[in-house]
Design a protein around this motif. Structure first.
Motif, mmCIF file in Angstrom:
data_model
loop_
_atom_site.group_PDB
_atom_site.id
_atom_site.type_symbol
_atom_site.label_atom_id
_atom_site.label_comp_id
_atom_site.label_asym_id
_atom_site.label_seq_id
_atom_site.Cartn_x
_atom_site.Cartn_y
_atom_site.Cartn_z
ATOM 1 N N HIS A 280 -2.942 0.419 5.185
ATOM 2 C CA HIS A 280 -3.155 1.870 5.010
ATOM 3 C C HIS A 280 -4.463 2.166 4.264
ATOM 4 C CE1 HIS A 280 0.936 2.286 6.479
ATOM 5 N NE2 HIS A 280 1.342 1.460 5.531
ATOM 6 N N ILE A 281 -5.485 1.397 4.583
ATOM 7 C CA ILE A 281 -6.802 1.574 3.961
ATOM 8 C C ILE A 281 -7.640 2.513 4.814
ATOM 9 C CG2 ILE A 281 -8.966 0.389 3.369
ATOM 10 C CD1 ILE A 281 -7.223 -2.087 2.719
ATOM 11 N N PRO B 188 -4.944 2.041 -1.158
ATOM 12 C CA PRO B 188 -3.703 2.318 -1.892
ATOM 13 C C PRO B 188 -3.442 1.268 -2.978
ATOM 14 C CG PRO B 188 -3.355 2.511 0.473
ATOM 15 C CD PRO B 188 -4.711 1.908 0.282
ATOM 16 N N VAL B 189 -2.780 1.679 -4.031
ATOM 17 C CA VAL B 189 -2.467 0.777 -5.144
ATOM 18 C C VAL B 189 -1.703 -0.451 -4.659
ATOM 19 C CG1 VAL B 189 -1.165 0.576 -7.293
ATOM 20 C CG2 VAL B 189 -2.462 2.656 -6.824
ATOM 21 N N ASP B 190 -0.725 -0.238 -3.776
ATOM 22 C CA ASP B 190 0.117 -1.339 -3.313
ATOM 23 C C ASP B 190 -0.637 -2.335 -2.428
ATOM 24 O OD1 ASP B 190 2.174 -0.153 -4.660
ATOM 25 O OD2 ASP B 190 3.090 0.759 -2.886
ATOM 26 N N SER B 191 -1.799 -1.927 -1.914
ATOM 27 C CA SER B 191 -2.541 -2.790 -0.990
ATOM 28 C C SER B 191 -3.713 -3.504 -1.657
ATOM 29 C CB SER B 191 -3.071 -1.950 0.179
ATOM 30 O OG SER B 191 -2.026 -1.325 0.877
ATOM 31 N N TYR B 192 -4.042 -3.118 -2.880
ATOM 32 C CA TYR B 192 -5.263 -3.613 -3.519
ATOM 33 C C TYR B 192 -5.296 -5.146 -3.617
ATOM 34 C CZ TYR B 192 -8.958 -4.172 -7.002
ATOM 35 O OH TYR B 192 -10.101 -4.558 -7.655
ATOM 36 N N ASN B 193 -4.262 -5.730 -4.171
ATOM 37 C CA ASN B 193 -4.265 -7.190 -4.386
ATOM 38 C C ASN B 193 -4.263 -7.960 -3.073
ATOM 39 O OD1 ASN B 193 -4.343 -7.033 -7.200
ATOM 40 N ND2 ASN B 193 -2.110 -6.877 -7.349
ATOM 41 N N SER B 194 -3.488 -7.478 -2.109
ATOM 42 C CA SER B 194 -3.449 -8.159 -0.811
ATOM 43 C C SER B 194 -4.816 -8.130 -0.141
ATOM 44 C CB SER B 194 -2.411 -7.503 0.101
ATOM 45 O OG SER B 194 -1.117 -7.666 -0.418
ATOM 46 N N PHE B 195 -5.454 -6.966 -0.161
ATOM 47 C CA PHE B 195 -6.753 -6.824 0.496
ATOM 48 C C PHE B 195 -7.814 -7.682 -0.197
ATOM 49 C CE2 PHE B 195 -10.633 -4.189 1.452
ATOM 50 C CZ PHE B 195 -10.692 -4.532 2.796
ATOM 51 N N LYS B 196 -7.762 -7.699 -1.521
ATOM 52 C CA LYS B 196 -8.748 -8.464 -2.285
ATOM 53 C C LYS B 196 -8.643 -9.962 -2.008
ATOM 54 C CE LYS B 196 -10.637 -8.784 -6.979
ATOM 55 N NZ LYS B 196 -10.444 -8.383 -8.400
#
Length: 364
Positions: free
Chosen positions: A190-191, A207-215
């Motif tokens: 959802h970026i 989104p906050v919930d996606s930050y670590n996964s995307f990084k």
């Protein structure tokens, strides 16, 4: 002697029976009147058309909004077609020949910082009644009399850092190693790719919930917050005056007008408060030489007649809010968003359109 105790029943029997058409008409009339009262005084349903409140509220969310929390606002434009938008195809669905003064019934509570609020957009280009202007939904960041400041995207109220929404979103500068990013990954997380700066650098809302996964993806070299620097003047930001070099991320300090608050009229205060004085409180403010005139009378001060609030979207870099058009007058407040009763994702296929986890979910 025998008394006839059935005279009422006989009278009823003598009444003509309603036709089917009359019965349907009465039922429809009752339904329209009842639903109009409920919608006008108790609660209404609204849909989220844009991403300005993500990730608290998502595009496609359907909400119930309580009007009795802050007190129901009595109709300012009483003659209108029920359940329709103010304009359809360029035609008005109301008659503005009758306008009633603003009045609000007592409510369960007052509007507080942190509430998610539906209101009529103050800057709506529709030059019509307040209650016929476009409905917006944002989070209240400051109440009447508060001093609001934004420092590097963090909101401060009266010198204290405001609590951020649990899933508030903002922008980041994302640097890659040059590999093409997988569109499915962007979709699933959802970026939003807001802007491409170079072949390897992008501005993205994550989104906050996606930050670590995307990084964690190997193509990502770095992710840094995107901020407008202090002192950079943005003419699109309130008060749209070079006296105040404010922008989206560094703003204020600004005191919210409160009913009964008196200010001195000078170039600095007029730049900040002229919109409230003229557009919302109905005065004519003029400047001749070194003097200001309110409704033709020389004035050194002005006392506000109404309370004002500051509204901002939780998706801070994709929200047109008070940072653009300023204060929200109390009379524009519609109600408090309480619960999402349905949520539809238009980007998904027919089997995944309904976001089941968001149904009957309280709004925080």
């Amino acid at each position: 002697m025998k008394w006839n105790l059935n005279f009422k029943r006989k009278a009823d029997q003598n009444k003509p029976k309603k036709s089917k058409t009359r019965e349907w008409f009465d039922a429809i009339l009752f339904a329209v009147v009842a639903s109009t009262i409920i919608r006008g005084l108790l609660f209404s349903a609204y849909a989220i058309p844009s991403g300005s409140m993500e990730g608290t509220l998502l595009t496609g969310d359907y909400l119930f909004v309580s009007k009795f929390n802050y007190g129901p606002r009595m109709p300012i434009t009483p003659v209108s077609v029920p359940f329709l938008e103010a304009r359809i195809g360029g035609f008005k669905t109301y008659w503005d020949g009758l306008q009633l003064p603003y009045y609000r019934l007592p409510g369960l509570s007052s509007l507080k910082k942190g509430d998610v609020v539906v209101f009529n957009l103050p800057s709506d280009s529709l030059n019509g009644p307040v209650d016929m202007k476009t409905n917006y939904i944002k989070r209240c960041q400051a109440e009447p009399g508060d001093v609001l400041t934004i420092v590097n995207s963090q909101v401060y109220v009266n010198g204290k850092a405001a609590k951020n929404a649990p899933k508030a979103q903002t922008s980041y500068v994302v640097s890659t190693d040059g590999q093409e990013l997988n569109p499915q990954v962007i979709h699933d997380l959802h970026i939003e790719v807001y802007q491409q700066l170079t072949n390897t650098d992008f501005i993205m809302i994550i989104p906050v919930d996606s930050y670590n996964s995307f990084k964690s993806y190997s193509a990502i070299k770095s992710i840094k917050p995107y901020l407008d620097p202090t002192g950079q003047f943005d003419p699109g930001i309130f008060p749209h005056n070079a006296l105040y070099k404010w922008n989206n991320d560094n703003f204020g300090p600004l005191k919210l007008p409160k009913k009964g608050w008196k200010i001195r009229l000078n170039d600095s205060t007029v730049a900040l408060y002229s919109r409230a004085i003229q557009n919302y409180e109905g005065n004519k403010l003029t400047h001749v030489g070194n003097n200001y005139f309110v409704n033709g009378a020389k004035a050194d001060t002005y006392t506000f007649k109404e309370n004002y609030y500051w509204m901002m979207g939780d998706n801070r870099h994709n929200s047109e809010d008070s940072r653009v058009w300023g204060y929200v007058p109390e009379q524009n407040i519609v109600g408090k968003a309480m619960i999402t009763w349905m949520s539809i994702d238009s980007t998904e296929n027919i089997f995944n359109k309904v976001r089941w986890s968001r149904i009957l979910r309280p709004i925080e």
